[in-house]
Design an enzyme around this catalytic site. Sequence first.
Site, PDB file in Angstrom:
ATOM      1  N   GLY A   1       1.412  -5.126   1.739  1.00 50.11           N
ATOM      2  CA  GLY A   1       0.195  -5.072   1.176  1.00 50.11           C
ATOM      3  C   GLY A   1       0.069  -5.944   0.039  1.00 50.11           C
ATOM      4  O   GLY A   1      -0.635  -6.341  -0.391  1.00 50.11           O
TER       5      GLY A   1
ATOM      6  N   ALA B   1       0.800  -1.226  -0.064  1.00 49.87           N
ATOM      7  CA  ALA B   1      -0.055   0.261  -0.082  1.00 49.87           C
ATOM      8  C   ALA B   1       0.903   1.309   0.002  1.00 49.87           C
ATOM      9  O   ALA B   1       2.105   1.326   0.544  1.00 49.87           O
ATOM     10  CB  ALA B   1      -0.853  -0.009   1.243  1.00 49.87           C
TER      11      ALA B   1
ATOM     12  N   GLU C   1      -0.175  -9.434   1.321  1.00 48.88           N
ATOM     13  CA  GLU C   1      -1.378  -9.573   1.692  1.00 48.88           C
ATOM     14  C   GLU C   1      -2.627  -9.628   0.588  1.00 48.88           C
ATOM     15  O   GLU C   1      -3.554 -10.527   0.693  1.00 48.88           O
ATOM     16  CB  GLU C   1      -1.884  -8.301   2.579  1.00 48.88           C
ATOM     17  CG  GLU C   1      -1.348  -8.417   3.861  1.00 48.88           C
ATOM     18  CD  GLU C   1      -1.695  -7.044   4.802  1.00 48.88           C
ATOM     19  OE1 GLU C   1      -2.033  -7.014   5.830  1.00 48.88           O
ATOM     20  OE2 GLU C   1      -1.270  -5.997   4.256  1.00 48.88           O
TER      21      GLU C   1
ATOM     22  N   GLU D   1       5.927  -4.587   7.617  1.00 48.17           N
ATOM     23  CA  GLU D   1       5.404  -3.482   8.146  1.00 48.17           C
ATOM     24  C   GLU D   1       6.004  -2.997   9.451  1.00 48.17           C
ATOM     25  O   GLU D   1       5.969  -1.858   9.835  1.00 48.17           O
ATOM     26  CB  GLU D   1       3.620  -3.641   8.171  1.00 48.17           C
ATOM     27  CG  GLU D   1       3.087  -3.425   7.198  1.00 48.17           C
ATOM     28  CD  GLU D   1       2.909  -4.854   6.266  1.00 48.17           C
ATOM     29  OE1 GLU D   1       2.216  -5.104   5.521  1.00 48.17           O
ATOM     30  OE2 GLU D   1       3.569  -5.805   6.598  1.00 48.17           O
TER      31      GLU D   1
END
Length: 685
Positions: A101, A61, A104, A124
Amino acid sequence: MQVEVERHGAVALLRFSNPPVNTQSVAGVGVIAQAFAGLVADAEVAAIVVSGGPKLFSAGAQITEFDGDPSKIDANRAMIEAIEASPKPVIAAINGVCMGGGLELALACHYRVAAETARIGLTEVTLGVLPGGGGTQRLPRLIGARAGLELMLSGRVLNGVQAHGAGIVDLVVADDAEAAALAFAESMPPVRRTGEMPVPADLADVLAAAKPRGLAQRRIVECVAAIGTHDFASGLRVEADLFSELLGSAESRGLRHAFFGRRIAARVPGLGDVKPRKIGHVAVIGGGLMGTGIALALLNSGLEVTLVEPREEALGKAQAGIAKTILRDVEKGRIEAEVADARIAALNAAATIDAAAEADLLIEAVFEDMDVKRQVFTEMERVARPDAILASNTSTLDLDAIAGFTATPERVIGLHFFSPANVMRLLEVVRGAKTSPETLATAMAFGKAIGKSPVAVGVCDGFVGNRMFEEYLRQAWYLLEEGALPAQLDGALKRWGMAMGPVAVMDLAGQDIGWSIRKRRAIEQPDRPYSKIPDLVCALGRFGQKTGAGFYRYPDGRTAESDPEIDALILAESARLGITRREISDEEIVERCIYALINEGAKILGEGIAYRPVDVDVVYLDGYGFPGERGGPMYFADQIGLAKVLERIAEFAAGPQGWAWAPAPLLVELAASNRNFASLDAANL
């Protein structure tokens, strides 16, 4: 964000692209979600392959987009959940980077196919946050709580082979994961949702043994614990709430400043479109501890290395040490045996400098003495190709004087590696007065290529890192004179977050190194006195770990033990100076040492030795063990407030050895105009 859809019979390929690293922007995930929904609704599509293209999957992200509004990540979550909910099998094709992300998203796919060279991880924690797109709930279900939690707490990145062994990916291929994923999809595997997998059998035992450090790690453990106490949807809500909390935390803000700061520091203002030259063959002149470490760093980056050391015994020792370290990486599973063999074969050990004649870059790593540097640079220029770069690893000496030993100072640059050079990230790239833009650009690109954090700095005694560290040490030694003892000094700074205390650092580096520098500066700068305490320790032949004793004793060669003899030496020196020792708080220790860094850093910035405050931060984060969550000394000063820092400096200036606290003019100027160091970063991007 660009999305392409290709049809391969009953299999649809959804390829997304958002250069340079396929970040999932808020607008972009909406485009992906819309295209994906169309494929799910298409009766002619039986299976879907999701790909980021041939070079990379996704770096995750775009965290800067929702920095001030955590709810903006909801679009990412909705897209990820829609992918997992698909009634048609979804296969992720993972080439290159698949992190945060990006992983993910891949975990929400029903199957994953990866190239061997893929780089896969949930990183992260390095930004002080946690996986906010379901990673804490899916990864432990997929590979077990122990393996999943370890990856999230460490931020470790796996290659495709390692990820396959861990159970993250279902198929690993040598080259193009996209083609392999399309072939895999044609078998129409059944839908298998990671979020529907059972609670990991090892969850309770792993949670009982977990020892998280720092806020982000604690919150990750809490999220994983929710797997055992909540259903999947509720676990996702726990994760979302804790992600929002972390995003606004001081720890995360500091780590994000560090993360983006490294990117900024790698860009040198004014270089524009200057094209760096390619470096493939490097000669390292000097086979001591530093030269050996530099050679290792280069070999580990896939470069051809010529190591020049005229002393036969030293050359053999260096060669054996390099091979031993590389083979140890095989034993620990970090690299394959074939990779180790290739690295060892890429080393050419030579007794004469003539072997360096074909190198693109020559780096001297010899004794820190100007006459020795003169001899080496004269020889380097004699044998080097006319277009080769000549570099010095000097840590304190005048690079312009070294460049003056050659007829071509425009190709001379400083490459100050930090010990151990194969481990430490920082590389100070020292630009001389006559260093050409092409040489500087090439050196910066070289630093990045070998996995370092390159920071361009100017010429002064100690450059950025060691010049600031001298003032840090000055306060440390004066604190010993006034009432502290080594264990308290180191303990206070370690508890504050420094990787090591100053006494332990110098014992590790070698107290004789600092002694040599102080002897030189006592002649060059007689008006800047030093505490005699470290010299008294050196006079006893106690140089640190390498001699088994420094300020501390090292009975096993590594573990520090306080020594009553040194404590007595310190007390005796205080008495000789007529100082009445007093109780010194940990707070004073931290303030004096850290504020000394800030003040000297501001002087360096005012003199133009560093381009930006963030450059100074990166030097200290990656070279001196400054805590990442505090963002670096200049960032930390902004958080305190420059007026408050200046006020405290004035108080120190009124105390013992107050001469050392002359405030930096830039610090005074910024505080008076109610500005901060960040404003200088913004003005010099």
